[in-house]
Motif scaffolding. Structure first.
Motif, PDB file in Angstrom:
ATOM      1  N   GLY A 123      -8.295 -15.638   1.303  1.00  0.00           N
ATOM      2  CA  GLY A 123      -7.158 -14.773   1.032  1.00  0.00           C
ATOM      3  C   GLY A 123      -7.559 -13.460   0.387  1.00  0.00           C
ATOM      4  O   GLY A 123      -8.550 -12.846   0.774  1.00  0.00           O
ATOM      5  N   SER A 124      -6.794 -13.078  -0.613  1.00  0.00           N
ATOM      6  CA  SER A 124      -6.982 -11.791  -1.279  1.00  0.00           C
ATOM      7  C   SER A 124      -6.842 -11.944  -2.780  1.00  0.00           C
ATOM      8  O   SER A 124      -6.224 -12.890  -3.273  1.00  0.00           O
ATOM      9  N   LYS A 125      -7.379 -10.975  -3.468  1.00  0.00           N
ATOM     10  CA  LYS A 125      -7.168 -10.853  -4.901  1.00  0.00           C
ATOM     11  C   LYS A 125      -6.585  -9.459  -5.132  1.00  0.00           C
ATOM     12  O   LYS A 125      -7.178  -8.459  -4.733  1.00  0.00           O
ATOM     13  N   VAL A 126      -5.414  -9.412  -5.747  1.00  0.00           N
ATOM     14  CA  VAL A 126      -4.801  -8.134  -6.109  1.00  0.00           C
ATOM     15  C   VAL A 126      -5.136  -7.896  -7.572  1.00  0.00           C
ATOM     16  O   VAL A 126      -4.917  -8.765  -8.428  1.00  0.00           O
ATOM     17  N   ILE A 127      -5.694  -6.723  -7.851  1.00  0.00           N
ATOM     18  CA  ILE A 127      -6.119  -6.365  -9.203  1.00  0.00           C
ATOM     19  C   ILE A 127      -5.350  -5.120  -9.626  1.00  0.00           C
ATOM     20  O   ILE A 127      -5.331  -4.120  -8.899  1.00  0.00           O
ATOM     21  N   TRP A 128      -4.735  -5.193 -10.804  1.00  0.00           N
ATOM     22  CA  TRP A 128      -3.967  -4.065 -11.338  1.00  0.00           C
ATOM     23  C   TRP A 128      -4.515  -3.774 -12.726  1.00  0.00           C
ATOM     24  O   TRP A 128      -4.467  -4.631 -13.608  1.00  0.00           O
ATOM     25  N   VAL A 129      -5.085  -2.605 -12.914  1.00  0.00           N
ATOM     26  CA  VAL A 129      -5.681  -2.227 -14.192  1.00  0.00           C
ATOM     27  C   VAL A 129      -5.090  -0.908 -14.675  1.00  0.00           C
ATOM     28  O   VAL A 129      -4.757  -0.037 -13.864  1.00  0.00           O
ATOM     29  N   GLY A 130      -4.970  -0.776 -15.967  1.00  0.00           N
ATOM     30  CA  GLY A 130      -4.443   0.454 -16.537  1.00  0.00           C
ATOM     31  C   GLY A 130      -5.131   0.806 -17.837  1.00  0.00           C
ATOM     32  O   GLY A 130      -5.614  -0.064 -18.556  1.00  0.00           O
ATOM     33  N   GLU A 131      -5.171   2.108 -18.105  1.00  0.00           N
ATOM     34  CA  GLU A 131      -5.719   2.625 -19.346  1.00  0.00           C
ATOM     35  C   GLU A 131      -4.702   3.601 -19.919  1.00  0.00           C
ATOM     36  O   GLU A 131      -4.128   4.407 -19.178  1.00  0.00           O
ATOM     37  N   PHE A 132      -4.490   3.550 -21.225  1.00  0.00           N
ATOM     38  CA  PHE A 132      -3.453   4.363 -21.850  1.00  0.00           C
ATOM     39  C   PHE A 132      -3.637   4.323 -23.363  1.00  0.00           C
ATOM     40  O   PHE A 132      -4.472   3.563 -23.879  1.00  0.00           O
ATOM     41  N   LYS A 133      -2.829   5.081 -24.065  1.00  0.00           N
ATOM     42  CA  LYS A 133      -2.741   5.020 -25.517  1.00  0.00           C
ATOM     43  C   LYS A 133      -1.318   4.601 -25.866  1.00  0.00           C
ATOM     44  O   LYS A 133      -0.374   4.932 -25.149  1.00  0.00           O
ATOM     45  N   ALA A 134      -1.186   3.887 -26.966  1.00  0.00           N
ATOM     46  CA  ALA A 134       0.137   3.499 -27.439  1.00  0.00           C
ATOM     47  C   ALA A 134       0.865   4.743 -27.945  1.00  0.00           C
ATOM     48  O   ALA A 134       0.255   5.648 -28.507  1.00  0.00           O
ATOM     49  N   HIS A 160      -8.272  -0.209   0.278  1.00  0.00           N
ATOM     50  CA  HIS A 160      -7.045  -0.873  -0.175  1.00  0.00           C
ATOM     51  C   HIS A 160      -6.778  -0.651  -1.672  1.00  0.00           C
ATOM     52  O   HIS A 160      -6.618  -1.612  -2.436  1.00  0.00           O
ATOM     53  N   ASN A 161      -6.711   0.629  -2.086  1.00  0.00           N
ATOM     54  CA  ASN A 161      -6.364   0.903  -3.476  1.00  0.00           C
ATOM     55  C   ASN A 161      -5.720   2.270  -3.624  1.00  0.00           C
ATOM     56  O   ASN A 161      -5.878   3.137  -2.764  1.00  0.00           O
ATOM     57  N   TYR A 187      -1.313   7.479 -19.483  1.00  0.00           N
ATOM     58  CA  TYR A 187      -1.420   6.278 -18.662  1.00  0.00           C
ATOM     59  C   TYR A 187      -2.006   6.608 -17.293  1.00  0.00           C
ATOM     60  O   TYR A 187      -1.551   7.514 -16.613  1.00  0.00           O
ATOM     61  N   LYS A 188      -3.018   5.840 -16.908  1.00  0.00           N
ATOM     62  CA  LYS A 188      -3.623   5.939 -15.572  1.00  0.00           C
ATOM     63  C   LYS A 188      -3.893   4.517 -15.107  1.00  0.00           C
ATOM     64  O   LYS A 188      -4.428   3.706 -15.859  1.00  0.00           O
ATOM     65  N   SER A 189      -3.516   4.225 -13.856  1.00  0.00           N
ATOM     66  CA  SER A 189      -3.603   2.856 -13.375  1.00  0.00           C
ATOM     67  C   SER A 189      -4.061   2.812 -11.922  1.00  0.00           C
ATOM     68  O   SER A 189      -3.802   3.739 -11.157  1.00  0.00           O
ATOM     69  N   THR A 190      -4.715   1.717 -11.567  1.00  0.00           N
ATOM     70  CA  THR A 190      -5.152   1.487 -10.191  1.00  0.00           C
ATOM     71  C   THR A 190      -4.728   0.087  -9.770  1.00  0.00           C
ATOM     72  O   THR A 190      -4.894  -0.874 -10.519  1.00  0.00           O
ATOM     73  N   ILE A 191      -4.188   0.005  -8.568  1.00  0.00           N
ATOM     74  CA  ILE A 191      -3.885  -1.295  -7.963  1.00  0.00           C
ATOM     75  C   ILE A 191      -4.748  -1.400  -6.714  1.00  0.00           C
ATOM     76  O   ILE A 191      -4.884  -0.433  -5.955  1.00  0.00           O
ATOM     77  N   SER A 192      -5.400  -2.547  -6.543  1.00  0.00           N
ATOM     78  CA  SER A 192      -6.313  -2.709  -5.410  1.00  0.00           C
ATOM     79  C   SER A 192      -6.233  -4.124  -4.866  1.00  0.00           C
ATOM     80  O   SER A 192      -5.828  -5.061  -5.558  1.00  0.00           O
ATOM     81  N   VAL A 193      -6.626  -4.244  -3.609  1.00  0.00           N
ATOM     82  CA  VAL A 193      -6.651  -5.540  -2.930  1.00  0.00           C
ATOM     83  C   VAL A 193      -8.078  -5.777  -2.449  1.00  0.00           C
ATOM     84  O   VAL A 193      -8.674  -4.917  -1.802  1.00  0.00           O
ATOM     85  N   GLY A 237       0.772  -1.241   0.000  1.00  0.00           N
ATOM     86  CA  GLY A 237       0.000   0.000   0.000  1.00  0.00           C
ATOM     87  C   GLY A 237       0.801   1.287   0.000  1.00  0.00           C
ATOM     88  O   GLY A 237       0.325   2.314  -0.468  1.00  0.00           O
ATOM     89  N   ASP A 238       2.032   1.256   0.506  1.00  0.00           N
ATOM     90  CA  ASP A 238       2.864   2.450   0.478  1.00  0.00           C
ATOM     91  C   ASP A 238       3.194   2.760  -0.980  1.00  0.00           C
ATOM     92  O   ASP A 238       3.697   1.896  -1.706  1.00  0.00           O
TER      93      ASP A 238
END
Length: 165
Positions: free
Chosen positions: A126-137, A98-99, A114-120, A50-51
């Motif tokens: 247990g847990s599911k860690v999800i990492w999503v991002g949106e961007f253009k090439a 937790h994101n 580019y914009k991204s979110t990481i969440s738990v 989280g840090d």
């Protein structure tokens, strides 16, 4: 019904107008999402990742992370193993949920906007860690940009799983 032949000039004008309209259409954003199941409770996983500058402790491509501020925003400067620097800005965070969400300010990556979110999230015992991002090439084909970001996420998720064991 009688067909009227179109002149070459009219055809070229229509083709040019069509190409101009396509060029003026903004490129569609690309999306990449990866997740991993972690055999630890969300609070433990979040404590490990989280840090905002803690990425240097769990992502295998990061040699070090240096935190700084830009106004009231947290900035991290990531030194990559093998060379290169990425500068990112945290745009929002919720320790309760937790994101956190961040953007890339500067990077040698084939992406822009580019914009991204990481969440738990809780998942079974247990847990599911999800990492999503949106961007253009940028300077690369869409598939190359997507593969680059997917590789970053996959390596990071493996690093999280290894760290939280």
């Amino acid at each position: 019904m009688r067909k009227t032949p179109i002149s070459a000039t009219a055809f070229v004008a229509a083709a040019v107008a069509s190409l101009a309209a396509m060029a003026a259409t903004p490129a569609l954003a690309l999306n990449v999402s990866r997740s991993a199941e972690i055999a630890a409770p969300p609070a433990k996983v979040w404590a490990a990742i989280g840090d905002f500058c803690g990425i240097g402790d769990w992502h295998p491509a990061i040699e070090k992370c240096v935190p700084s501020k830009k106004g009231d925003k947290d900035i991290r400067t990531l030194s990559l193993k093998g060379g290169g620097t990425i500068i990112e800005e945290q745009v929002s965070r919720s320790d309760d949920r937790h994101n956190y969400t961040y953007t890339i300010l500067e990077a040698p990556l084939p992406v822009e906007g580019y914009k991204s979110t990481i969440s738990v999230r809780p998942s079974g015992a247990g847990s599911k860690v999800i990492w999503v991002g949106e961007f253009k090439a940028k300077g690369a084909e869409d598939a190359k940009a997507e593969a680059t970001i997917a590789g970053i996420y996959e390596a990071g998720l493996k690093g999280i799983a290894d760290k939280v064991k």
